[in-house]
Scaffold this active site. Structure first.
Site, PDB file in Angstrom:
ATOM      1  CG  HIS A 164      -1.840   1.235   1.211  1.00 45.33           C
ATOM      2  ND1 HIS A 164      -2.875   1.369   0.316  1.00 45.33           N
ATOM      3  CD2 HIS A 164      -1.840   2.365   1.962  1.00 45.33           C
ATOM      4  CE1 HIS A 164      -3.483   2.527   0.530  1.00 45.33           C
ATOM      5  NE2 HIS A 164      -2.870   3.147   1.520  1.00 45.33           N
ATOM      6  CB  SER A 165       0.981   4.295   0.326  1.00 49.39           C
ATOM      7  OG  SER A 165       1.333   5.641   0.158  1.00 49.39           O
ATOM      8  CG  MET A 166       7.373   3.779   0.418  1.00 50.24           C
ATOM      9  SD  MET A 166       8.385   4.369   1.793  1.00 50.24           S
ATOM     10  CE  MET A 166       8.217   2.995   2.932  1.00 50.24           C
TER      11      MET A 166
END
Length: 252
Positions: free
Chosen positions: A94-96
């Site tokens: 998720h995300s990074m």
């Protein structure tokens, strides 16, 4: 809490599932920890052996310096996953964590292995960049960003002493992801499933669709109601997507 696997501080295994035939490796967001994925481990075990990646600078690794490069993170995690590929691996980031998972997948594929699928959540395609400088802000500016994205436990944000302890790790993570650059032609061979919130200020639908440029295995896009941390509010829906991938029966 679970103890780290002896000799491997990078991997957490909250519900060991020795009889599972597949493994899911979960990569946290900036400022996140392996425990963010405890609900996923709880839901999928014992059918799936779930591993959470623990970056330096947080929780039991809080005395270690953070890593300020996605490439360095990916190198270390690739080494840490050696020996865990005796069963088919699926990556979820998720995300990074999505771009870290992508880079780990690239490294594993180059060595002849790699995941059977990559779930890229809450992150634009690797080659899509924005001019972001959260990592250069002062502490108040960094905290303001955390509040805006609603991804950090409000108890942490209200506890000044605890907040000051975790800010260095968060700043390291933001440095890593905001300075990350990827060539347009960089690809993985595994299929990619992209998950995004329809109101995510960090990822437009066009930026999410562009993940298709980074895989030769095909891609699909799943859009959920919500912002950057849509997966917290739509946990059941995200777990259903994972359950479908692992061919688990729907829960009633």
């Amino acid at each position: 809490m679970t103890s780290p696997i002896p000799g491997n501080l990078w991997i957490r295994r909250y519900h060991p599932a020795p009889e599972a035939t597949e493994r899911l490796v979960c990569f946290p967001h900036a400022g996140g920890s392996a425990s963010f994925y405890l609900p996923v481990s709880t839901a999928l075990s014992p059918a799936v052996d779930v591993l959470g990646v623990q970056y330096p600078g947080r929780q039991d690794r809080r005395n270690e310096p953070g890593v300020t490069s996605v490439a360095d993170l990916a190198d270390s995690i690739t080494r840490a996953l050696a020996g865990w590929d005796d069963r088919p691996l699926t990556f979820f980031g998720h995300s990074m964590g999505a771009v870290v998972a992508f880079e780990v997948a690239r490294r594993m594929e180059a060595a002849g292995g790699g995941p059977v699928r990559l779930f890229a959540s809450g992150r634009r395609a690797p080659s899509r960049t924005r001019d972001e400088n959260v990592h250069l802000r002062d502490d108040d500016g960094l905290v303001a960003e955390l509040r805006a994205l609603s991804g950090t436990d409000v108890q942490f944000l209200a506890d000044e002493e605890l907040l000051r302890m975790i800010l260095p790790a968060i700043r390291s993570d933001y440095t890593a992801v905001e300075t990350y650059r990827c060539d347009q032609g960089a690809t993985v061979s595994c299929p990619v499933t992209v998950l995004t919130g329809n109101a995510d200020p960090k990822t437009s639908l066009d930026e999410a669709r562009a993940w298709a440029d980074h895989t030769t295995g095909g891609s699909e896009l799943k859009v959920f109601p919500g912002g950057h941390f849509f997966l917290a509010d739509r946990q059941a829906d995200v777990l259903a997507v994972l359950g479908e991938h692992f061919r688990m029966p729907a829960r009633t």
